[in-house]
Design an enzyme around this catalytic site. Structure first.
Site, short mmCIF file in Angstrom:
data_model
loop_
_atom_site.label_atom_id
_atom_site.label_comp_id
_atom_site.label_asym_id
_atom_site.label_seq_id
_atom_site.Cartn_x
_atom_site.Cartn_y
_atom_site.Cartn_z
N CYS A 2 0.85 -1.18 0.00
CA CYS A 2 0.00 0.00 0.00
C CYS A 2 0.89 1.24 0.00
O CYS A 2 1.97 1.24 0.59
CB CYS A 2 -0.93 0.10 1.19
SG CYS A 2 -2.10 -1.25 1.32
N ARG A 27 4.02 -0.53 -4.60
CA ARG A 27 3.67 -0.88 -3.23
C ARG A 27 2.35 -1.64 -3.12
O ARG A 27 2.00 -2.14 -2.07
CB ARG A 27 3.54 0.39 -2.39
CG ARG A 27 4.81 1.15 -2.26
CD ARG A 27 5.74 0.42 -1.35
NE ARG A 27 6.88 1.22 -1.01
CZ ARG A 27 7.85 0.81 -0.21
NH1 ARG A 27 7.80 -0.37 0.31
NH2 ARG A 27 8.87 1.57 0.04
N TRP A 74 -3.08 -2.64 -1.44
CA TRP A 74 -2.81 -4.09 -1.49
C TRP A 74 -3.72 -4.66 -0.42
O TRP A 74 -3.51 -4.44 0.78
CB TRP A 74 -1.34 -4.35 -1.18
CG TRP A 74 -0.91 -5.77 -1.34
CD1 TRP A 74 -0.41 -6.36 -2.46
CD2 TRP A 74 -0.91 -6.79 -0.31
NE1 TRP A 74 -0.11 -7.68 -2.20
CE2 TRP A 74 -0.41 -7.96 -0.90
CE3 TRP A 74 -1.28 -6.82 1.02
CZ2 TRP A 74 -0.27 -9.16 -0.20
CZ3 TRP A 74 -1.16 -8.01 1.73
CH2 TRP A 74 -0.65 -9.15 1.12
N ASN A 100 -2.39 2.68 5.72
CA ASN A 100 -1.62 1.44 5.52
C ASN A 100 -1.56 0.73 6.87
O ASN A 100 -1.34 1.39 7.88
CB ASN A 100 -0.18 1.73 5.10
CG ASN A 100 -0.08 2.28 3.71
OD1 ASN A 100 -1.06 2.30 2.97
ND2 ASN A 100 1.10 2.74 3.34
N GLY A 101 -1.68 -0.58 6.86
CA GLY A 101 -1.57 -1.32 8.11
C GLY A 101 -2.88 -2.02 8.44
O GLY A 101 -3.77 -2.13 7.59
N GLU A 487 17.18 -18.79 -4.77
CA GLU A 487 16.87 -17.45 -5.30
C GLU A 487 16.37 -17.55 -6.74
O GLU A 487 15.42 -16.86 -7.13
CB GLU A 487 18.12 -16.55 -5.19
CG GLU A 487 17.99 -15.16 -5.80
CD GLU A 487 16.98 -14.24 -5.10
OE1 GLU A 487 16.34 -14.66 -4.12
OE2 GLU A 487 16.81 -13.12 -5.58
N LYS A 491 12.80 -16.18 -7.86
CA LYS A 491 12.64 -15.15 -8.91
C LYS A 491 11.71 -15.67 -10.00
O LYS A 491 10.81 -14.97 -10.45
CB LYS A 491 13.99 -14.79 -9.57
CG LYS A 491 14.94 -13.96 -8.78
CD LYS A 491 14.53 -12.52 -8.60
CE LYS A 491 13.77 -12.35 -7.31
NZ LYS A 491 14.52 -12.03 -6.13
N GLU A 494 7.99 -15.97 -8.84
CA GLU A 494 7.25 -14.75 -8.53
C GLU A 494 6.95 -13.88 -9.75
O GLU A 494 5.92 -13.24 -9.80
CB GLU A 494 7.89 -13.94 -7.39
CG GLU A 494 9.23 -13.35 -7.65
CD GLU A 494 9.81 -12.63 -6.44
OE1 GLU A 494 9.06 -12.21 -5.55
OE2 GLU A 494 11.04 -12.49 -6.38
N HIS A 510 16.94 -37.34 -3.20
CA HIS A 510 16.15 -37.80 -2.04
C HIS A 510 14.70 -37.34 -2.12
O HIS A 510 14.05 -37.18 -1.08
CB HIS A 510 16.82 -37.31 -0.75
CG HIS A 510 18.21 -37.82 -0.60
ND1 HIS A 510 18.49 -39.10 -0.17
CD2 HIS A 510 19.41 -37.25 -0.88
CE1 HIS A 510 19.81 -39.27 -0.16
NE2 HIS A 510 20.38 -38.17 -0.60
N LYS A 609 5.86 -4.60 -3.03
CA LYS A 609 7.18 -4.33 -2.43
C LYS A 609 7.00 -3.95 -0.97
O LYS A 609 6.07 -3.21 -0.64
CB LYS A 609 7.80 -3.16 -3.21
CG LYS A 609 9.27 -2.97 -2.98
CD LYS A 609 10.07 -3.83 -3.90
CE LYS A 609 11.55 -3.63 -3.76
NZ LYS A 609 12.28 -4.78 -4.30
C1 F6R Z 1 11.69 -11.36 -3.60
C2 F6R Z 1 11.51 -10.19 -2.75
C3 F6R Z 1 11.00 -10.41 -1.38
C4 F6R Z 1 11.77 -9.55 -0.37
C5 F6R Z 1 11.19 -9.74 1.04
C6 F6R Z 1 11.96 -8.97 2.08
O1 F6R Z 1 12.14 -10.99 -4.86
O2 F6R Z 1 11.74 -9.08 -3.13
O3 F6R Z 1 11.08 -11.76 -1.03
O4 F6R Z 1 13.11 -9.94 -0.38
O5 F6R Z 1 9.87 -9.31 1.03
O6 F6R Z 1 11.93 -7.59 1.86
P1 F6R Z 1 12.92 -6.62 2.61
O7 F6R Z 1 14.31 -6.97 2.15
O8 F6R Z 1 12.51 -5.25 2.19
O9 F6R Z 1 12.76 -6.87 4.07
#
Ligand code: F6R
Length: 614
Positions: A2, A27, A74, A100-101, A487, A491, A494, A510, A609
């Site tokens: 958000c 966001r 969001w 937000n929250g 990772e 990636k 997502e 396994h 994000k």
């Molecule tokens: C994956 C991604 C998320 C963040 C996670 C932590 O590509 O971006 O998994 O890594 O939400 O976010 P931060 O680092 O901001 O605490």
């Protein structure tokens, strides 16, 4: 998660709000809305979907006003619908709020308000808060400070988290904002004041900002602001300068922020290292740790906590610190650490890694560690973020703003900082001067090696296009490349929505081997010389079950081309830094697969994000 923007000043608020929302859209992008207030009352528009939908209607309606608030949502409470979008309005139309929250005790508050004649038209906790403000406004005797007092009193009864901005119909040249565990900053302009949940929304207007602390309420007019606490103490505001440039928040020539940020990695790594080597180049140095070498020598265990990609960076840090500094390290998901009550001995150092510095689970893990009396440090990217401020000391990544929802340059910068920490901790323990010098030399050559790896993007794009239609994929790696397999899988899933898993290459036998067939490509991260033969055995195991194989190997192993379907050859670097180099092909592969599939790469479905709800 958000986004909030607010404005009070002489300019028309609408375009400033829309522009801010466009920059904040990473966001949250379920719905968006704005409200402005004038002497004639409110003008409010909310729309499901992207900010562009909202902008279209707003521009058609020719909204006016010099004071306003905006929000990208969001969803947490209530479905994605226009009635649940923000701003939310109070029953008698006196207030509009963006929030937000999560208000945890919204149910008893709602029952209370229903008994007092308030009505509700959405399913949100935010509308409850808005009505609670109106309830207190009607009862407030301090006529001069009625607006800010009513927000303060309402928040006094609220349990949960909030970053919020409120408009009052009777005060068209004022804004009231508040925060608890959800970031909010005030931007100070010339005869205008901004508020935002994220600096990227206002950096084009001002770089002079005040970060609100938890439990603070601010009253803003175009040329002044004051801050009080919920307990009614006056707060002395500390103004700081943002270190971001406006261009940092633009895509430039790139189609997506994610691609831009992948290509920014050489510079991001240089920035993470700048000024952080000792004068004799045998170790690293950090200005913000606030712990002496003597104190750090007392540490006999490190606990690393984070979420998502940052958690994967912690796994890399574990390999690095254990190998080069010989300090036992444990890695926990922040959300698990917080509720697990793990026994920790007194010389444990708790380290949080978080790009945004606002992820609520990581912030809560930090607070829990502090409550128990542990020393706490953090690696964060955002200066002035909650985690940066609440930890006792820390290290900034200096990666610049990361706008793409999928973390890229932050992830490699976090590993780079972890490598420098391993070097620093190692050098105050048993690492020799010579080994320190070699480590520093390798770090200084890293940005060039990353640049060389990036120069293969056309080749990786072609490979990606071949694999874009598969529905499953495995990423495999051993030792410090196992986290990079995780990772790669994260990636890919997502941003392309392909089911993918990361596994230690040997562990694949396994269980996951049951998935292997011609329909499940396997990407092997195999740049380590000393275990190459072991990786080759695993490659043979999946090939004999007809899985297509992509392998990433170091310079000098081009001969593996005959053994696999697709080969990516990357520079051979110091073993500590191989994970950073191996990250580049998995990022590019995920990016180009997602692009081939026509996915919305910077705004993948259901994600946002910086996750500021639990
Ligand atoms: C994956 C991604 C998320 C963040 C996670 C932590 O590509 O971006 O998994 O890594 O939400 O976010 P931060 O680092 O901001 O605490």
């Amino acid at each position: 998660m958000c986004g909030i923007i607010g404005y009070v000043g002489d300019r028309g608020a609408v375009q400033i709000l829309l522009e801010g929302l466009t920059r904040l859209e990473y966001r949250g992008y379920d719905s968006a809305g704005i409200a402005t207030v004038m002497n004639t009352g409110f003008q409010v528009v909310r729309r499901v979907g992207r900010v562009s939908n909202l902008a279209h209607t707003v521009n058609e309606l020719h909204l006016g006003g010099h004071t306003g608030i905006g929000h990208t949502r969001w969803a947490t409470h209530g479905a994605v619908s226009e009635k649940n979008a923000h701003p939310q309005q109070s029953t008698h139309g006196l207030f509009n709020i963006v929030h937000n929250g999560v208000i945890e005790n919204y149910i008893p508050i709602k029952s209370f308000l229903l008994k007092h004649g308030f009505k509700f038209s959405s399913d949100t906790d935010t509308e409850v808060l808005c009505n609670l403000i109106e309830y207190h406004y009607n009862k407030e005797k301090d006529r001069e400070n009625r607006f800010v007092k009513s927000v303060q009193k309402a928040l006094f009864h609220v349990r949960g988290t909030y970053g919020l901005a409120v408009l009052c119909k009777e005060c068209p040249e004022e804004l009231v904002v508040a925060r608890k565990s959800s970031p909010l900053l005030i931007g100070i302009g010339d005869n205008e004041i901004f508020v935002a949940s994220d600096a990227s929304a206002i950096v084009q207007h001002t770089r002079s900002v005040v970060y609100l602390n938890d439990g603070e309420v601010a009253h803003l007019t175009k040329d002044d602001f004051s801050i009080i606490t919920l307990g009614n103490d006056n707060v002395h505001a500390v103004t700081c300068e943002l270190d971001w440039q406006v261009e940092d928040t633009d895509k430039g020539p790139y189609e997506h922020f994610m691609l831009k940020e992948i290509f920014e990695q050489p510079v991001a790594l240089e920035n993470a290292m700048r000024g952080r080597f000792s004068d004799d180049y045998s170790t690293a140095r950090f200005g913000g740790l606030r712990m002496s070498a003597h104190e750090l020598r007392q540490v006999d265990r490190i606990l690393l906590c984070a979420c998502g990609s940052a958690w994967i960076a912690c796994l890399e840090a574990e390999y690095l610190i254990e190998r080069y500094a010989r300090i036992p390290v444990e890695v926990e998901y922040s959300s698990e650490f917080r509720y697990r009550n793990a026994p920790l001995d007194k010389n444990t150092l708790v380290f949080i890694i978080s790009q945004s510095g606002e992820t609520i689970d990581s912030l809560a893990a930090l607070q829990e560690a502090k409550r128990k009396g542990f020393r706490t440090l953090a690696i964060t990217n955002v200066i002035g973020s909650s985690i940066a401020r609440e930890s006792e000391g820390g290290i900034y990544q200096h990666s610049g703003p990361e706008i793409g929802v999928a973390s890229t340059k932050s992830f490699t910068a976090q590993i780079c900082v972890a490598a420098m920490l391993a070097l620093y901790f190692g050098r105050i323990r048993d690492m020799s001067f010579d080994d320190g010098i070699r480590f520093v030399e390798a770090l200084r050559m890293l940005p060039d090696a990353v640049k060389k790896t990036l120069s293969q993007s056309d080749n990786i794009k072609k490979i990606a296009e071949k694999y874009a239609e598969y529905t499953d994929m495995l990423f495999l790696g051993r030792q410090s490349l196992f986290p990079i397999a995780l990772e790669g899988a994260l990636k890919l899933k997502e941003i392309s929505y392909i089911h993918s898993e990361g596994y230690p290459a040997a562990e694949m036998k396994h269980g996951p081997i049951a998935l292997i067939s011609e329909k499940c490509p396997c990407m092997f991260l195999a740049t380590q010389e000393h275990i190459l033969q072991k990786n080759i055995s695993n490659i043979q195991e999946v090939r004999s079950r007809h899985a297509p194989v992509i392998a990433v190997v170091a310079d000098g192993h081009e001969s593996m081309r005959d053994m696999v379907d697709d080969l990516i050859v990357v520079p051979d670097v110091h073993p500590a830094l191989q994970p950073i180099i191996a990250t580049i092909p998995v990022q590019l592969l995920a990016y180009y697969i997602a692009k081939s599939r026509g996915c919305d790469i910077d705004k993948p479905r259901n994600l946002a994000k910086s996750v500021t709800v639990e």
